[in-house]
Design a protein around this motif. Structure first.
Motif, PDB file in Angstrom:
ATOM      1  N   TRP A  90       0.845  -1.202   0.000  1.00 52.22           N
ATOM      2  CA  TRP A  90       0.000   0.000   0.000  1.00 52.22           C
ATOM      3  C   TRP A  90       0.875   1.245   0.000  1.00 52.22           C
ATOM      4  CZ3 TRP A  90      -0.252   3.879   3.728  1.00 52.22           C
ATOM      5  CH2 TRP A  90      -1.216   4.867   3.499  1.00 52.22           C
ATOM      6  N   LEU A  91       1.889   1.242   0.846  1.00 48.80           N
ATOM      7  CA  LEU A  91       2.772   2.398   0.932  1.00 48.80           C
ATOM      8  C   LEU A  91       3.491   2.641  -0.391  1.00 48.80           C
ATOM      9  CD1 LEU A  91       3.561   4.452   3.106  1.00 48.80           C
ATOM     10  CD2 LEU A  91       5.544   3.055   3.586  1.00 48.80           C
ATOM     11  N   SER A  92       3.924   1.569  -1.051  1.00 51.91           N
ATOM     12  CA  SER A  92       4.668   1.731  -2.303  1.00 51.91           C
ATOM     13  C   SER A  92       3.760   2.081  -3.484  1.00 51.91           C
ATOM     14  CB  SER A  92       5.466   0.463  -2.624  1.00 51.91           C
ATOM     15  OG  SER A  92       4.620  -0.581  -3.029  1.00 51.91           O
ATOM     16  N   GLU A  93       2.481   1.706  -3.403  1.00 49.29           N
ATOM     17  CA  GLU A  93       1.572   1.950  -4.520  1.00 49.29           C
ATOM     18  C   GLU A  93       0.759   3.237  -4.386  1.00 49.29           C
ATOM     19  OE1 GLU A  93      -0.656  -1.672  -4.531  1.00 49.29           O
ATOM     20  OE2 GLU A  93       1.074  -2.854  -5.202  1.00 49.29           O
ATOM     21  N   SER A  94       0.384   3.611  -3.168  1.00 50.93           N
ATOM     22  CA  SER A  94      -0.421   4.826  -3.030  1.00 50.93           C
ATOM     23  C   SER A  94      -0.113   5.636  -1.780  1.00 50.93           C
ATOM     24  CB  SER A  94      -1.917   4.483  -3.077  1.00 50.93           C
ATOM     25  OG  SER A  94      -2.257   3.603  -2.047  1.00 50.93           O
ATOM     26  N   GLY A  95       0.291   4.986  -0.703  1.00 53.02           N
ATOM     27  CA  GLY A  95       0.572   5.707   0.535  1.00 53.02           C
ATOM     28  C   GLY A  95       1.690   6.727   0.406  1.00 53.02           C
ATOM     29  N   TYR A  96       2.616   6.464  -0.501  1.00 53.20           N
ATOM     30  CA  TYR A  96       3.734   7.404  -0.670  1.00 53.20           C
ATOM     31  C   TYR A  96       3.242   8.781  -1.103  1.00 53.20           C
ATOM     32  CZ  TYR A  96       3.421   7.174  -5.739  1.00 53.20           C
ATOM     33  OH  TYR A  96       2.976   7.280  -7.031  1.00 53.20           O
ATOM     34  N   LYS A  97       2.081   8.842  -1.782  1.00 56.11           N
ATOM     35  CA  LYS A  97       1.529  10.131  -2.212  1.00 56.11           C
ATOM     36  C   LYS A  97       1.188  10.993  -1.000  1.00 56.11           C
ATOM     37  CE  LYS A  97      -0.340   7.936  -6.292  1.00 56.11           C
ATOM     38  NZ  LYS A  97      -1.558   7.387  -6.891  1.00 56.11           N
TER      39      LYS A  97
END
Length: 94
Positions: A76-83
């Protein structure tokens, strides 16, 4: 990533909400290690023992559950949470 522990102990379950948490900040390197191990095709049991500090032989259910929840969070962090991280930075510990 100032003040991020290199090898912290992990909870049985990673956060599952749609916001970054202090736990995510503390375990950022853990998430990176999980993603790296997954990309290398590492066995989940070895990863649980080395990265999450849970013995899968002694506690197979706990180890698998912790591994799965932390991998889900890492993805999740690598796909969208980083935003969220780019927009707002890490949440404070307080």
């Amino acid at each position: 990533m100032e003040n991020v522990p290199l090898d912290p102990d992990c909870a049985d379950l990673a956060p599952a909400d749609d916001a970054l948490t202090p736990y995510d900040h503390e375990h950022a390197i853990t998430y990176l290690r999980l993603l790296d191990a997954d990309a290398d095709g590492a066995d989940w049991r070895e990863v649980a023992e080395i990265v999450l500090h849970i013995d899968p032989t002694r506690e197979p259910h706990r180890a698998r559950q912790a591994y799965e929840s932390h991998m889900t969070r890492a993805r999740w962090l690598s796909e969208s949470g980083y935003k969220l991280l780019l927009r707002h930075g890490w949440p404070s510990e307080n």
